[in-house]
Every structure is written in C-alpha cells, then in structure tokens.
Design a protein around this motif. Structure first.
Motif, short mmCIF file in Angstrom:
data_model
loop_
_atom_site.label_atom_id
_atom_site.label_comp_id
_atom_site.label_asym_id
_atom_site.label_seq_id
_atom_site.Cartn_x
_atom_site.Cartn_y
_atom_site.Cartn_z
N PRO A 91 0.57 -1.16 0.00
CA PRO A 91 -0.19 0.04 -0.18
C PRO A 91 0.96 1.11 0.11
CG PRO A 91 -0.75 -1.61 1.59
CD PRO A 91 0.66 -1.92 1.20
N MET A 92 0.46 2.23 -1.01
CA MET A 92 1.30 3.39 -0.93
C MET A 92 0.67 4.57 -0.41
SD MET A 92 4.05 2.21 -2.27
CE MET A 92 5.14 3.39 -3.31
N PRO A 93 1.32 5.58 0.08
CA PRO A 93 2.56 6.06 0.26
C PRO A 93 3.00 4.92 1.33
CG PRO A 93 1.29 7.75 1.14
CD PRO A 93 0.40 6.70 0.60
N PHE A 94 4.21 4.04 1.01
CA PHE A 94 4.78 3.11 1.66
C PHE A 94 5.78 4.01 2.92
CE2 PHE A 94 8.34 -0.04 2.89
CZ PHE A 94 7.38 -0.95 3.33
N PRO A 95 5.66 3.97 4.19
CA PRO A 95 6.41 4.64 5.14
C PRO A 95 8.11 4.61 4.91
CG PRO A 95 5.40 2.87 6.14
CD PRO A 95 4.63 2.98 4.83
N LEU A 96 8.53 5.63 5.04
CA LEU A 96 9.98 5.32 4.97
C LEU A 96 10.68 4.90 6.09
CD1 LEU A 96 11.03 8.70 3.33
CD2 LEU A 96 10.99 6.63 2.36
N ALA A 97 11.60 4.31 5.98
CA ALA A 97 12.51 3.74 7.25
C ALA A 97 13.89 4.17 7.19
CB ALA A 97 12.42 2.04 7.19
N THR A 98 14.48 4.52 6.25
CA THR A 98 15.68 5.05 6.16
C THR A 98 15.85 6.21 5.12
OG1 THR A 98 16.73 2.90 6.46
CG2 THR A 98 18.06 4.51 5.77
N LEU A 99 16.77 7.21 5.62
CA LEU A 99 17.06 8.36 4.80
C LEU A 99 18.72 8.11 4.62
CD1 LEU A 99 15.36 10.44 3.60
CD2 LEU A 99 15.98 12.03 5.69
N VAL A 100 19.04 8.46 3.36
CA VAL A 100 20.45 8.49 3.26
C VAL A 100 20.80 10.07 2.77
CG1 VAL A 100 22.41 7.60 2.14
CG2 VAL A 100 20.34 6.20 2.64
N LEU A 101 21.37 10.77 3.73
CA LEU A 101 21.86 12.01 3.47
C LEU A 101 23.27 12.27 2.75
CD1 LEU A 101 20.56 13.97 6.59
CD2 LEU A 101 19.32 13.61 4.71
N ASN A 102 23.36 12.79 1.60
CA ASN A 102 24.53 12.93 1.02
C ASN A 102 25.02 14.34 1.32
OD1 ASN A 102 23.96 10.48 -0.21
ND2 ASN A 102 25.08 11.08 -2.13
N VAL A 103 25.60 14.27 2.50
CA VAL A 103 25.80 15.67 2.89
C VAL A 103 27.04 16.45 2.19
CG1 VAL A 103 24.91 15.10 5.50
CG2 VAL A 103 27.54 14.66 4.81
N THR A 104 27.77 15.93 1.31
CA THR A 104 28.45 16.51 0.30
C THR A 104 28.64 15.78 -0.84
OG1 THR A 104 30.85 17.29 -0.02
CG2 THR A 104 30.69 15.51 1.37
N ASN A 105 28.95 16.42 -2.03
CA ASN A 105 29.17 15.47 -3.19
C ASN A 105 30.80 15.67 -3.59
OD1 ASN A 105 29.59 17.90 -4.39
ND2 ASN A 105 27.48 18.10 -4.93
N LYS A 106 31.53 16.05 -2.58
CA LYS A 106 32.96 16.34 -2.80
C LYS A 106 33.72 15.18 -2.10
CE LYS A 106 32.73 19.74 -5.44
NZ LYS A 106 32.73 19.71 -6.74
N CYS A 107 34.72 14.95 -2.65
CA CYS A 107 35.77 13.92 -1.81
C CYS A 107 37.19 14.43 -1.82
CB CYS A 107 35.55 12.69 -2.27
SG CYS A 107 36.27 11.32 -1.54
N ASN A 108 38.09 14.04 -0.69
CA ASN A 108 39.41 14.56 -0.61
C ASN A 108 40.30 13.49 -1.27
OD1 ASN A 108 38.68 12.71 1.43
ND2 ASN A 108 40.19 13.26 2.83
N LEU A 109 39.52 12.27 -1.82
CA LEU A 109 40.32 11.06 -2.32
C LEU A 109 40.00 11.37 -3.81
CD1 LEU A 109 40.66 8.05 0.08
CD2 LEU A 109 42.20 10.06 -0.20
N SER A 110 40.69 10.50 -4.78
CA SER A 110 40.43 10.26 -6.08
C SER A 110 40.50 9.09 -6.57
CB SER A 110 41.36 11.53 -6.71
OG SER A 110 40.95 11.64 -8.09
N CYS A 111 39.67 8.02 -6.18
CA CYS A 111 39.83 6.70 -6.44
C CYS A 111 39.53 6.33 -7.74
CB CYS A 111 38.81 6.02 -5.44
SG CYS A 111 38.87 6.20 -3.72
#
Lengths: 474, 132
Positions: A91-111
């Motif tokens: 049944p929608m709207p299905f209740p959310l359980a987890t939120l993934v917050l991308n707090v930055t799109n930058k990285c100090n590494l360059s894999c």
C-alpha cells in the motif's frame, strides 16, 4: 493430473542430507531420500501424470502421502496452474524507514574506480548542487523523515558522500535535531555513516561513538591494495593517513561497546586477494565485519571484473565461507558479512519483489534536498522523486517501483535466485545498460554461484548447529 | 582441531546410545518453510471432525468459533443438549455467517423476514415463511 516440480534449487550437505530451495516461496526443506526422489521424478517441462506414476511405485500409498505433502507445500504443482498473483506494490505511500543524506558531493580522495564523477553519467558539473549540505536542508530532511515514516517506531539516518566527514557540521546538526524530533514523535533514530577514514579526528570519533553510529569504512586492504586505487588527487596513496585513524576508531569504539564496525572492500580486476584482505582487515586492524563488493563499472573499464575475476572471487568466498560455517558450528560469529547477510536472508525466507529498498523504504537526499531513489541516484534529474521541502513525488515513485518489479523482468522468470536477487542493483543496471529497471544479466553466474554457496553453508549449519540460526529469527 | 569441535555432540555421550530416529519425510528448515508447514497443517486440521480422536487443536475461522450447535450433533454424537428450538440457528447463519443457501436473503428479497421475531426462543413461530 499433470504435475511438475516448481522452480527450485536442489543441494545437499556433506552428510548427504538432501535439501530444496523453492523459488516461489523462498522456503528451504530438508528431504529424506524417498521424498527427494519424488521431487526429482517430477522435474520436467511438460509434467508427469500422477495417477499412472503412483501405480508404478513400489509403495503407492506412501508415495501418495509424500506427493500430497509436496503439493501442499508448493514444491510440486499442476502444470496448468496459474501462479498466485503477486502483490504489485505494498500500500502506497509506503512509510520510509531510512534516509540517506549525501551531506557533500565532494571527496578528498580520487579513487580510480569512483562512479560519482562520471562513470554513471548522473553527475553533471553544470547543474550540480552545492558541494556541502547546509544546516537548514539537514533539518528539513529530518522533518521530512519524521512525517514520511508513518507510525514506524524506529527510523535510520545514513550519512554518505563524497567523503562524508568533509561536512561534519551538517552531520552534527542533523543528529542533534533528529534526537529532538525523534523524542517529540516517539521514534527511535539510528545513525550510520560511510567514510574513507582519512578525516577521523578524536572529536569526531567521540561524537560518532557517543551517538552509537554504525560505521562503515571504505578500505581496500593493506598498503598495497589500498594505495592501488584509493589515492589523493596528487596520486599519493591514502593508506598512511587512514591506518592510525582506523586503529584509533576501532579501539575507542570497543572501549565504549559501540556497534560493530564494518569494512567495505571494492573488488576490482587484477586479483584483489579476498582471503588475505579479510585476514588483514579483521585480524590486523580489528574490523568486526568485512564485506566485499565487486566494482560498478561500465563496459571496457580495465578495473572491471571479468568472468575470471568473478570466478576467482567466488573461489575465495568459498574459503571464507568454510570458516564461517565452522565458526557457526561452534556458535560463534564470523565477520564475513557477505555470507552472514545471505544466510540471514535465506533463514528468514526473504522473497523480494524489488532488489532493494530504494524508493520504497529508503531514499537518498542530495546536498540541496532533492530526493533520489538512493544515495547513488541523488542529483540525477531523471531519477528525482521529490524534494525534502515539498515531499515525495508519489506518482513518480509508484511508477518507478511498478517498472522495477520482478514480474516485469522476464529474463529473471526462470531463475531460482530471483527471491534474493530480483534483478540486482538499480545503479549497476543504470551504469551497464542505461536503464535502472533492467536486470543485471552480466553477473547472473556470479549471483547464482554466491547463492549456491549460501545454500550449502545454510544446509551445513542446519546439520551441525541449527541453534545458531535462531539469531536470525524475525 | 579437537574432538569436541569435530563432533558437537561428544560432550553429551549418552545421545550416541539412542537408536537412530527415523528422519521425517520433510523438515521445514527456514522460517518461511515453517510458516508454510503451519499453514498446511492448519488447513488439513480444519477438515477433522470435532469428535475425531485426537480432537483438532486448531479451529477454522467462522461460525464454529462460537458454541452454537444446531442441526449438527454435539461432541458426544448426541442431540439432547442442543439448542431448542433449532430455529435459533437460523440467526446464527443469518447474522454471523451469511449462508444464502440455507436462510432467506435478508439484503434484497426478504429484508424483514425476522422483523416480527425478536426473541426466537419464545416467538420463533412468528418468523415469516419465505418462498424462493
């Protein structure tokens, strides 16, 4: 009546006990020899007429009892039976359980293998959001989670990046605000975070352990392995910076009886030594769990795993699997988390209509508050399903989930692994086929091989120490 | 590796003396299989008569979850203690377990067939006759 054995996988443990895994229900049954013979007799495309078959049996009445058991349990069914309709969507709207917050799109590494800047073609510099999530968006995200999680008593927030700790301020803001809002809404909030560990200061470790974060460290192994792909933009390897910080994190987390700390290893072509890496990470560095993930790569990338790479990976998984089963026999945990997760899913009989919770119980949030299917799809305009400020675009969400349903993946119709795989990762499919709802046919053999390993391991644990499995009861 | 690790039952040696038990035809191993097995057993159990020995441990959902014997027999195959008059059962079928083959259709064709009969134990004679 024409009957046949349904889609399944047969396996046996070392003592010769026969098992069957049923793809329609995800049930696992142990069979005595005569029962196994009945199952095998009905493995046919066109079916077997049961009445004459029964008459041919040495003990028709015993065979009939067995056959009736197998019919009732769904292992053998009429050839012309229409399979029970599967629920399209909960049944929608299905209740959310987890939120993934991308707090930055930058990285100090360059894999070298990172999908974030180009491989998935989702990130466009010209339309990219802010580098760092601001505090208001962090709070808006928490409000969104509170009102979109229905009456769930527990919710989770996962922090992700880029390199997550480049924006520790947003993490702090989000956690403190979530504590307050969780108390007001009678919800317990769990936190987790993925990091490359290069920025783990004492203060940060204190904060993370105080709030009982589940921490995953992206690390490829010892110095050689780590520096092969995980380097700074200058080309300098990251091992020397992260190693002391990881040791400090693991030590402090143990002192405070924190949640298990996991290592996530990206497996690339060129012989990632899985067993040695496990020994190093679990033994030398002290990680509680170690998981291995084949790199996500488009066709033609030299670091992508080829057929041989997958075979080798499976072989090494088998070695660690052996250790896992032996530990289980003694009632002990083993940190090989790929197999641990699989054994749990097998024990519970998980039967997925969708490969993962993305867009269903889990969504990702970009630095500016745009909602994507998961953390890997944030900042992709074509996969946007709303904003934390305005809420979920329920129509786009439901349309995606309907398209991604296992019943729409006709390639998966005859595969015994479908209850667990369900077509595989949306992001992987997007990178490989340009379509998130496509089935990941390039790693079918690998998935089936891995699930076979899980089934055999499950059978052996069932024979040696079934009590161990009770820890996975739901 | 020590013996106790090779064989998890060596610390309980008396178990080795027991005759080997016959393996059941099918063992439901994981949780989903156990749910299925429970469902199958319950469904089979529902077809057992109440007088069967041993009596069923699970009862089907429906009118038999209340004690309302009528034109059946009681658990001793008798009829003596059953409700009097048997018309009381019409209400059980009509209200709690709609059974269109046995009672008038109170929704469209005979909505008031019981309207003059409030307490069937006393005035069951005033229930309307309904001819299909």
């Amino acid at each position: 009546m024409q009957l046949r054995t349904v889609l399944h996988r047969r396996f046996r443990d070392e003592s010769g006990t026969e098992f069957i895994y049923l793809a329609n229900s995800a049930a696992i049954l142990a069979l005595d020899e005569p029962t196994a013979a009945v199952v095998d007799a009905f493995v046919t495309e066109d079916g077997v007429d049961s009445e004459p078959w029964l008459k041919e049996q040495a003990k028709p009445s015993a065979s009939e009892l067995t056959l009736n058991d197998l019919i009732d349990l769904g292992a053998i069914r009429p050839v012309d039976e229409t399979p029970a309709p599967r629920a399209d969507l909960p049944p929608m709207p299905f209740p959310l359980a987890t939120l993934v917050l991308n707090v930055t799109n930058k990285c100090n590494l360059s894999c070298t293998y990172c999908y974030e800047y180009g491989e998935d073609k989702l990130f466009d510099e010209s339309t990219a959001g802010k580098a760092l999530m601001d505090e208001k968006t962090a709070r808006d995200s928490i409000d969104f989670l509170m009102r979109s999680s229905g009456d769930r008593p527990q919710v989770s927030i996962t922090f992700f990046g880029g390199e997550t700790l480049l924006n520790f301020e947003a993490i702090k803001t989000a956690v403190l605000y979530a504590e307050e809002q969780g108390a007001q809404n009678a919800k317990r909030v769990h936190y987790s975070l993925t990091t490359n560990a290069t920025l783990l200061t004492d203060d940060i470790v204190d904060f993370l352990t105080t709030h009982r974060f589940g921490i995953t460290v992206s690390i490829d192994g010892d110095k050689d392995e780590q520096d092969r792909h995980r380097s700074y933009k200058s080309g300098k390897g990251s091992y020397e910076v992260m190693e002391p910080r990881i040791k400090n994190l693991i030590k402090k987390n143990k002192e405070r009886n924190g949640r298990p700390i996991g290592a996530r290893v990206t497996v690339t072509a060129g012989a990632t030594p899985v067993v040695d890496t496990y020994r190093y990470l679990a033994g030398e560095l002290g990680f509680d769990e170690v998981g291995f993930a084949p790199v996500t790569a488009g066709l033609g990338r030299d670091y992508a795993l080829g057929e041989q790479g997958y075979e080798r990976l499976l072989h090494e998984f088998g070695v660690l699997g052996e250790e896992y089963v032996e530990a289980a026999g003694r009632g002990e945990s083993h940190g090989f988390s790929n197999l641990g997760d699989l054994v749990r899913e097998l024990h519970q009989g998980v039967n997925k209509a969708h490969p993962c919770g993305a867009g269903l119980g889990l969504v990702g949030v970009s630095t500016e508050g745009e909602i994507g299917l998961c953390h890997r799809f944030v900042e992709s305009k074509s996969h946007s399903i709303g904003t934390v400020q305005e809420g979920l675009d329920e129509k786009a969400r439901a349309e995606f989930l309907a398209q991604a349903h296992i019943d729409k993946k006709t390639d998966c119709a005859q595969c015994f692994a479908r209850p667990l795989c369900a077509g595989g990762c949306y992001h992987e499919a997007h990178v490989r086929y340009g379509k998130a709802t496509a089935a990941n046919l390039h790693y079918c053999d690998w998935i089936r091989g891995f699930i076979d390993l899980g089934l055999k391991s499950y059978g052996r644990i069932q024979a040696t120490n079934p009590a161990f499995l009770a820890r996975f009861d739901q | 590796m020590s013996d106790s690790q090779d064989n998890p039952i060596t610390d309980e040696p008396e178990l080795e003396q027991e005759p080997a038990r016959k393996q059941p035809r099918i063992i439901a191993c994981n949780q989903k299989a156990r749910q299925l097995a429970t469902m199958v057993l319950a469904r089979r159990g529902a077809a057992r008569a109440l007088t069967q020995d041993p009596p069923p441990t699970q009862y089907p959902y429906g009118c038999t979850t209340v004690f309302a014997p009528g034109w059946e027999v009681d658990s001793g195959n008798g009829t003596h203690g059953l409700c009097q008059p048997i018309e009381r059962d019409l209400y059980d079928c009509y209200h709690t377990c709609y059974w269109p083959a046995q009672v008038p259709d109170g929704v469209t064709n005979a909505p008031s067939w019981t309207s003059s009969c409030g307490a069937p134990m006393q005035d069951w004679k005033s229930i309307d006759l309904v001819f299909p």
